[in-house]
Design an enzyme around this catalytic site. Structure first.
Site, short mmCIF file in Angstrom:
data_model
loop_
_atom_site.label_atom_id
_atom_site.label_comp_id
_atom_site.label_asym_id
_atom_site.label_seq_id
_atom_site.Cartn_x
_atom_site.Cartn_y
_atom_site.Cartn_z
N TYR A 68 -0.11 -9.26 -8.76
CA TYR A 68 -1.07 -9.13 -7.65
C TYR A 68 -2.42 -8.69 -8.21
CZ TYR A 68 2.86 -9.30 -4.33
OH TYR A 68 3.97 -9.67 -3.60
N HIS A 136 10.98 -11.19 -8.90
CA HIS A 136 10.13 -11.80 -7.87
C HIS A 136 10.72 -13.12 -7.37
CE1 HIS A 136 5.61 -11.53 -6.65
NE2 HIS A 136 6.35 -11.90 -5.63
N SER A 166 13.85 -10.66 -4.80
CA SER A 166 12.99 -11.32 -3.83
C SER A 166 13.23 -12.82 -3.92
CB SER A 166 11.52 -11.00 -4.11
OG SER A 166 10.67 -11.67 -3.21
N LEU A 225 4.93 -12.38 9.79
CA LEU A 225 4.12 -13.03 10.82
C LEU A 225 3.93 -14.52 10.54
CD1 LEU A 225 1.45 -10.25 11.42
CD2 LEU A 225 3.51 -10.74 12.75
N GLY A 228 0.57 -15.82 9.41
CA GLY A 228 -0.46 -15.68 10.42
C GLY A 228 -0.23 -16.49 11.68
N ARG A 301 -5.95 -7.14 5.98
CA ARG A 301 -7.23 -7.19 5.27
C ARG A 301 -8.12 -6.01 5.63
NH1 ARG A 301 -6.39 -12.65 6.58
NH2 ARG A 301 -6.38 -14.08 4.80
N GLU A 304 -8.26 -1.99 10.73
CA GLU A 304 -8.00 -2.33 12.13
C GLU A 304 -6.76 -3.22 12.23
OE1 GLU A 304 -11.98 -0.91 11.64
OE2 GLU A 304 -10.99 -2.63 10.67
N GLN A 305 -6.65 -4.22 11.35
CA GLN A 305 -5.47 -5.07 11.34
C GLN A 305 -4.22 -4.26 11.00
OE1 GLN A 305 -6.29 -8.19 8.54
NE2 GLN A 305 -7.34 -9.48 10.04
N LEU A 306 -4.36 -3.35 10.06
CA LEU A 306 -3.21 -2.53 9.67
C LEU A 306 -2.76 -1.64 10.83
CD1 LEU A 306 -1.23 -1.70 7.49
CD2 LEU A 306 -2.89 0.01 6.71
#
Length: 336
Positions: A68, A136, A166, A225, A228, A301, A304-306
């Protein structure tokens, strides 16, 4: 909107490990990620603000990987942890993807690659150990016996506490076989699984989830999600004009922007209205209510999203609402 200070996440049992984890885990795959234009999607300053917000909501499980941001994600997490009590946090990372061009041995789960990368990973995180080390992806080029013996060595060395796997597609028999080998040899088995799972992507329903329940393995889904799609940013008429770059991908459109999935989203919107929540929060709440799921991995990102995603922990769905969402799109093994 629920504020961070109003969220106090609970702890859940991490499979049969004996340790407890936050009911929502924080994924850091966007830390240091470069866009096609060469911009960094989330820089270090914002990464630390997101980690602060997660911790303020009672979050204690941070998920990353050594690829990452080219290693920046781990380095930023390590810098953030340096000012905190390391023992209060469960840190998980992953190893698999190629890290050196032209070097095939820098990819996969061969002993040479794993042994080399664990030390670099720990150095970036600034810690002596990770709580969970995932492979991974599954490496069919490395014998399962060699893999499990190598991973057990990391546990014996004190560099890793627990092992995880994963996956993108269900591979129940591979995990079960590897764990059988490990247990027969007295080695550390996999304790945690990290599959893709959400209201749209239902591939793990059936053998994979049944295997996890039978072996008391934690299931911590990624992509909760649906890249998205379940946030409500797309619609039937102009789905491809969504504000996410992934919408420009024909593969995304073929997988997600279908009539079946939009029919499911209609039901998701209806339930969201009933519980006074966003579609994203409701989709996360459904996943948290699923039998066999331990703790979904959420990302964001912005703070607020979190906040919006973490507020899913405050939403209580009825059995009837969970069932409606489950039946809105049947999984490949309906009824299990």
């Amino acid at each position: 909107m629920t504020e961070i200070e109003d969220i106090d996440m609970e702890f859940v049992q991490l499979g049969g490990t004996g340790i407890r984890t936050s009911e929502l885990q924080f994924g850091t795959w966007r830390f240091g990620k470069e866009t096609e234009e060469g911009n960094v999607e989330i820089g270090e300053t914002r990464a630390h603000k997101l980690l602060d917000a997660y911790a303020d909501a009672g979050g204690r499980y941070i998920d990353t990987a050594d690829v990452y941001g080219g290693g920046e994600s781990e380095r930023w997490i390590g810098d953030w942890l340096a000012d905190r009590d390391r023992e209060r946090y469960t840190i998980a990372s992953k190893i698999f993807w190629q890290i050196r061009d032209g070097d095939p041995n820098s990819r996969g789960t061969n002993r040479k690659n794993i042994r080399h990368r664990i030390d670099a990973l720990l150095d970036r995180l600034g810690t002596d150990y990770v709580d969970v080390l995932y492979i991974h992806r599954w490496d069919d080029q490395t014998d399962a016996r060699e893999l499990m013996k190598t991973l057990d060595g990391l546990v014996q060395d004190g560099k890793v506490h627990y092992l995880g796997a994963s996956t993108l597609r269900p591979n129940a028999w591979k995990v079960a076989r590897a764990n059988e080998i490990a247990r027969n040899e007295g080695w550390e088995p996999f304790s945690v699984l990290q599959p893709r799972y959400n209201l749209v992507d239902r591939e793990i329903e059936g053998d994979y989830l049944e295997m996890a329940r039978h072996q008391d393995l934690a299931v911590c889904p990624w992509s909760p999600l649906g890249q998205g799609f379940l946030t409500g940013k797309y619609d039937r008429e102009d789905g491809l004009t969504g504000d996410s770059r992934v919408a420009e991908s024909s593969r995304f459109a073929d997988a997600y922007l279908t009539e079946e999935n939009f029919d499911l989203h209609d039901e998701l919107d209806a339930v969201a209205d009933e519980v006074d929540a966003s579609p994203a929060q409701t989709a996360l709440a459904w996943l948290m209510h699923r039998d066999g799921v331990t703790a979904p991995i959420v990302g964001a990102r912005t703070t607020e999203q979190l906040e919006e995603n973490l507020a899913a922990a405050t939403i209580d769905l009825s059995e009837e609402q969970v069932e409606r969402l489950t039946e809105a799109k049947g999984g490949p093994y309906a009824g299990l």
